[in-house]
Design an enzyme around this catalytic site. Structure first.
Site, PDB file in Angstrom:
ATOM      1  N   GLU A  95     -67.075 -21.249 -28.058  1.00 29.19           N
ATOM      2  CA  GLU A  95     -66.182 -21.543 -29.188  1.00 29.19           C
ATOM      3  C   GLU A  95     -66.963 -22.196 -30.323  1.00 29.19           C
ATOM      4  OE1 GLU A  95     -63.630 -21.349 -30.874  1.00 29.19           O
ATOM      5  OE2 GLU A  95     -61.760 -21.791 -29.850  1.00 29.19           O
ATOM      6  N   ASP A  99     -60.670 -28.661 -31.722  1.00 31.02           N
ATOM      7  CA  ASP A  99     -59.975 -29.621 -32.577  1.00 31.02           C
ATOM      8  C   ASP A  99     -58.805 -30.203 -31.782  1.00 31.02           C
ATOM      9  OD1 ASP A  99     -59.223 -30.915 -34.945  1.00 31.02           O
ATOM     10  OD2 ASP A  99     -58.225 -29.177 -35.774  1.00 31.02           O
ATOM     11  N   PHE A 148     -62.666 -31.543 -41.934  1.00 33.92           N
ATOM     12  CA  PHE A 148     -62.630 -30.085 -41.922  1.00 33.92           C
ATOM     13  C   PHE A 148     -64.002 -29.596 -42.354  1.00 33.92           C
ATOM     14  CE2 PHE A 148     -61.849 -25.751 -43.147  1.00 33.92           C
ATOM     15  CZ  PHE A 148     -61.025 -25.319 -42.127  1.00 33.92           C
ATOM     16  N   ARG A 161     -68.827 -18.771 -44.028  1.00 35.96           N
ATOM     17  CA  ARG A 161     -69.296 -18.532 -42.654  1.00 35.96           C
ATOM     18  C   ARG A 161     -70.813 -18.352 -42.606  1.00 35.96           C
ATOM     19  NH1 ARG A 161     -64.824 -17.513 -39.403  1.00 35.96           N
ATOM     20  NH2 ARG A 161     -63.123 -16.343 -40.333  1.00 35.96           N
TER      21      ARG A 161
HETATM   22  P1  5GP Z   1     -57.695 -26.130 -32.072  1.00 34.30           P
HETATM   23  O1  5GP Z   1     -56.794 -25.108 -31.441  1.00 34.30           O
HETATM   24  O2  5GP Z   1     -58.638 -26.798 -31.105  1.00 34.30           O
HETATM   25  O3  5GP Z   1     -56.917 -27.130 -32.873  1.00 34.30           O
HETATM   26  O4  5GP Z   1     -58.517 -25.404 -33.182  1.00 34.30           O
HETATM   27  C1  5GP Z   1     -59.467 -24.489 -32.906  1.00 34.30           C
HETATM   28  C2  5GP Z   1     -59.649 -23.540 -34.057  1.00 34.30           C
HETATM   29  O5  5GP Z   1     -59.199 -24.073 -35.314  1.00 34.30           O
HETATM   30  C3  5GP Z   1     -61.116 -23.298 -34.214  1.00 34.30           C
HETATM   31  O6  5GP Z   1     -61.562 -22.242 -33.393  1.00 34.30           O
HETATM   32  C4  5GP Z   1     -61.241 -23.009 -35.683  1.00 34.30           C
HETATM   33  O7  5GP Z   1     -60.965 -21.656 -35.914  1.00 34.30           O
HETATM   34  C5  5GP Z   1     -60.155 -23.859 -36.319  1.00 34.30           C
HETATM   35  N1  5GP Z   1     -60.678 -25.153 -36.764  1.00 34.30           N
HETATM   36  C6  5GP Z   1     -60.440 -26.373 -36.250  1.00 34.30           C
HETATM   37  N2  5GP Z   1     -61.110 -27.325 -36.927  1.00 34.30           N
HETATM   38  C7  5GP Z   1     -61.805 -26.681 -37.894  1.00 34.30           C
HETATM   39  C8  5GP Z   1     -62.714 -27.124 -38.912  1.00 34.30           C
HETATM   40  O8  5GP Z   1     -63.052 -28.294 -39.093  1.00 34.30           O
HETATM   41  N3  5GP Z   1     -63.228 -26.143 -39.723  1.00 34.30           N
HETATM   42  C9  5GP Z   1     -62.921 -24.817 -39.576  1.00 34.30           C
HETATM   43  N4  5GP Z   1     -63.483 -23.973 -40.439  1.00 34.30           N
HETATM   44  N5  5GP Z   1     -62.076 -24.375 -38.620  1.00 34.30           N
HETATM   45  C10 5GP Z   1     -61.534 -25.298 -37.795  1.00 34.30           C
END
Ligand code: 5GP
Length: 183
Positions: A95, A99, A148, A161
């Site tokens: 991954e 988050d 973020f 990206r």
């Molecule tokens: P989670 O489900 O753990 O909250 O989030 C996972 C997904 O959210 C990651 O695979 C990513 O796509 C997006 N995400 C979470 N935090 C960030 C961040 O700080 N930057 C970016 N670009 N995407 C994030």
């Protein structure tokens, strides 16, 4: 653009070598499948597999979370499934960032139901302060504060990206593309 780098190219390179060594040690003699989560993990996975000195196979899943911008909605849906049958195989899910943990929780449950011999997670970035559900990340690149971030595969609105480092998203990064050559 380079002003607020959270993790430099050099730091990433060094940490990837360590992760590659750990994975090589732990999976020696095992039938390894490394599964990247699109799109965010494509750069990380591409670099990481080249640090693993073992026979292995690569596959991808793509998920989309409903919602937009910089907040995860928590509702996950699979939009591209694996090509490979993972039953009885050792799966390492790769991954970009963990988050809230909701995406990973969903994917781990989905893949575990297919009865792999083992299932572990490798994430480039981890934001433990934002966690809503418990997920175990066996191999973690870096822990970062709840910012973020973009770059090294991670996007904001599909941009950034391609940056070779990880940086915090700033106000100025949300402006329209102007083709002046700035990243
Ligand atoms: P989670 O489900 O753990 O909250 O989030 C996972 C997904 O959210 C990651 O695979 C990513 O796509 C997006 N995400 C979470 N935090 C960030 C961040 O700080 N930057 C970016 N670009 N995407 C994030």
């Amino acid at each position: 653009m380079e002003g607020h780098i959270v993790i430099s190219e050099e730091d990433i390179r060094r940490r990837l070598k360590e992760l590659g060594e750990a994975i090589t040690r732990d999976y020696r003699g095992k039938d390894l499948v490394m599964v990247g989560v699109l799109k965010g993990a494509f750069v990380f996975l591409a670099d990481l597999v080249r640090e693993v000195d073992l026979p292995l196979e690569v596959d991808f899943v793509a998920v989309s979370s409903y919602g937009h911008d910089t907040v995860t909605s928590g509702v996950v849906r699979i939009i591209r499934d694996l090509d490979l049958d993972i039953s009885g195989r050792h799966v390492l899910l790769v991954e970009d960032i963990v988050d809230t943990g909701l995406t990973l929780r969903y994917l781990v449950d989905l893949l575990r139901a297919r009865e792999p011999a083992s299932l572990e997670v490798c994430a480039l970035l981890n934001k433990p302060a934002a966690r809503k559900v418990e997920v175990e990340v066996k191999y973690c690149g870096f822990e970062i504060p709840p910012l973020f971030v973009v770059g090294y595969g991670l996007d904001w609105a599909e941009r950034y990206r391609h940056l070779p480092y990880v940086k915090a998203l700033e106000e100025g990064d949300r402006k329209p593309i102007n083709n002046e050559g700035n990243r």
